[in-house]
Design an enzyme around this catalytic site. Sequence first.
Site, mmCIF file in Angstrom:
data_model
loop_
_atom_site.group_PDB
_atom_site.id
_atom_site.type_symbol
_atom_site.label_atom_id
_atom_site.label_comp_id
_atom_site.label_asym_id
_atom_site.label_seq_id
_atom_site.Cartn_x
_atom_site.Cartn_y
_atom_site.Cartn_z
ATOM 1 N N CYS A 57 0.802 -1.217 0.000
ATOM 2 C CA CYS A 57 0.000 0.000 0.000
ATOM 3 C C CYS A 57 0.839 1.274 0.000
ATOM 4 C CB CYS A 57 -0.955 -0.008 1.189
ATOM 5 S SG CYS A 57 -2.127 -1.379 1.107
ATOM 6 N N HIS B 137 -1.561 7.940 6.533
ATOM 7 C CA HIS B 137 -1.995 6.709 5.873
ATOM 8 C C HIS B 137 -3.417 6.372 6.337
ATOM 9 C CE1 HIS B 137 -1.415 3.033 3.666
ATOM 10 N NE2 HIS B 137 -1.594 2.271 4.741
ATOM 11 N N GLU C 180 0.450 4.208 13.761
ATOM 12 C CA GLU C 180 0.794 5.439 13.038
ATOM 13 C C GLU C 180 0.792 6.637 13.984
ATOM 14 O OE1 GLU C 180 -0.077 7.818 8.888
ATOM 15 O OE2 GLU C 180 -1.544 6.325 9.549
ATOM 16 N N LYS D 237 -8.664 8.408 3.358
ATOM 17 C CA LYS D 237 -9.382 7.138 3.238
ATOM 18 C C LYS D 237 -10.750 7.169 3.910
ATOM 19 C CE LYS D 237 -5.151 4.419 2.762
ATOM 20 N NZ LYS D 237 -4.196 5.548 2.882
ATOM 21 N N HIS E 57 -9.783 2.804 0.675
ATOM 22 C CA HIS E 57 -8.375 2.436 0.549
ATOM 23 C C HIS E 57 -8.118 1.857 -0.837
ATOM 24 C CE1 HIS E 57 -4.410 1.337 1.371
ATOM 25 N NE2 HIS E 57 -4.545 0.614 2.472
ATOM 26 N N PHE F 158 1.793 -3.737 3.817
ATOM 27 C CA PHE F 158 2.152 -5.093 4.231
ATOM 28 C C PHE F 158 3.642 -5.337 3.952
ATOM 29 C CE2 PHE F 158 -2.150 -7.566 3.904
ATOM 30 C CZ PHE F 158 -2.621 -6.851 4.986
#
Length: 407
Positions: free
Chosen positions: A161, A301, A312, A331, A336, A395
């Site tokens: 991502c 993010h 985060e 998002k 996403h 990931f």
Amino acid sequence: MRPEIAVTGLGLVTPAGHTVEDNWAGLCEGRSLATRDPGLEGLPVDFSCQVPDFDAERELGRSYALRVDRFIQFALVAARRAVSHAGLDPRTWRGERVGVLLGVSSNSLDTYLPEFRHLGEDRADRVSRLMLPRSMLSMPAGEVGIDLGARGPNFAPSSACASGATAIGVARDLLLSGACDVVLAGGSESARSRMMATCFARLRALSRRREDPGRASRPFDAARDGFVLGEGAAVLVMERLSDARARRAEVLAQLRGYGASADAHHPIAPHPEGDGAARAITAALEDAGCKPQDIGLVNAHGTSTRLNDATEAAALAQVFGDRVPPVTAAKGVIGHALGAAGAIQAAYTVLALRHGVVPPVANFERQDGDHPLDVVAGEPRPTAADVGLSCSYGFGGQNAVLLFAAA
């Protein structure tokens, strides 16, 4: 002194619309665009954020639209619009000096399902000859290069991502090295396939608010329970500032810093203290010659999952202490878009600096955890900030952070 890097064009195809103006208006409205998705009917999670009214045949022609997958269609439309926005003409540029870097995390996976069915039924002769070229991760970049005559470096950075942000960071390095004069950089993804939805649902990464999809994506909110699948593409036209000024181009922003790191911790879970994310932020600051107090906004993010948002926030606290800049997270509005998310965020950060406004986070009501943030919510917040961060994580513990400055 190294050259400064300018952003001179933006192309966006997202659930908020197909133009820069529509995207900015939708983002500032701060309302989630998640709705029921007919393609996901019957699955445990049957809603998503979808690009509206996208007519690939009208945009690209019938034969081309049938030949390529949706994530390639998005990339080509976004690239064409970005180039036009930058005032460049592919008929006259030096194509061998134009690079294309488009990050992709996966692809729609829809292409594979009927083809594997043919193979499973011992009907190999029915497998489409176009299966590979319409679905490979490198094909958005390849198709854009073919369409626009961009004959420079052409590839697809893939860092989950963070892919779109990684593409922009590497594009900057190509410009700094002198390998290219112009780079079209960004990402594209369409994650709304039944297989993708099932995979993420099995990982318990998706929100289960089927009764109210519009309230599902809620970055940093105490009641968050997972992200919402999205799709889209963003392409930034990047060139050396001196070249942009020489051709009297409008400079939208400058890319001053890029930081990347690996958590080296877990295949899907972030480092519990946000260590890798904090190192990427610090690297971007150092690369730009900035201090934490120089940052006026953070485009986070912000996936809306329990663990990712908490870590985060911890990473931001590591870097900024108790003075974290105002935080937004797109998002909440558009869902996403996986590999495209970092590129879309980067474009939105450019627009936030340009307009002097921090967009609100959709559905944010209250925080939890030990690291409180100044989350912008409810309505857009005017800002005098001229430097902002766009943070992307994926990931594999792959992290990419971009630092933009107002033009």
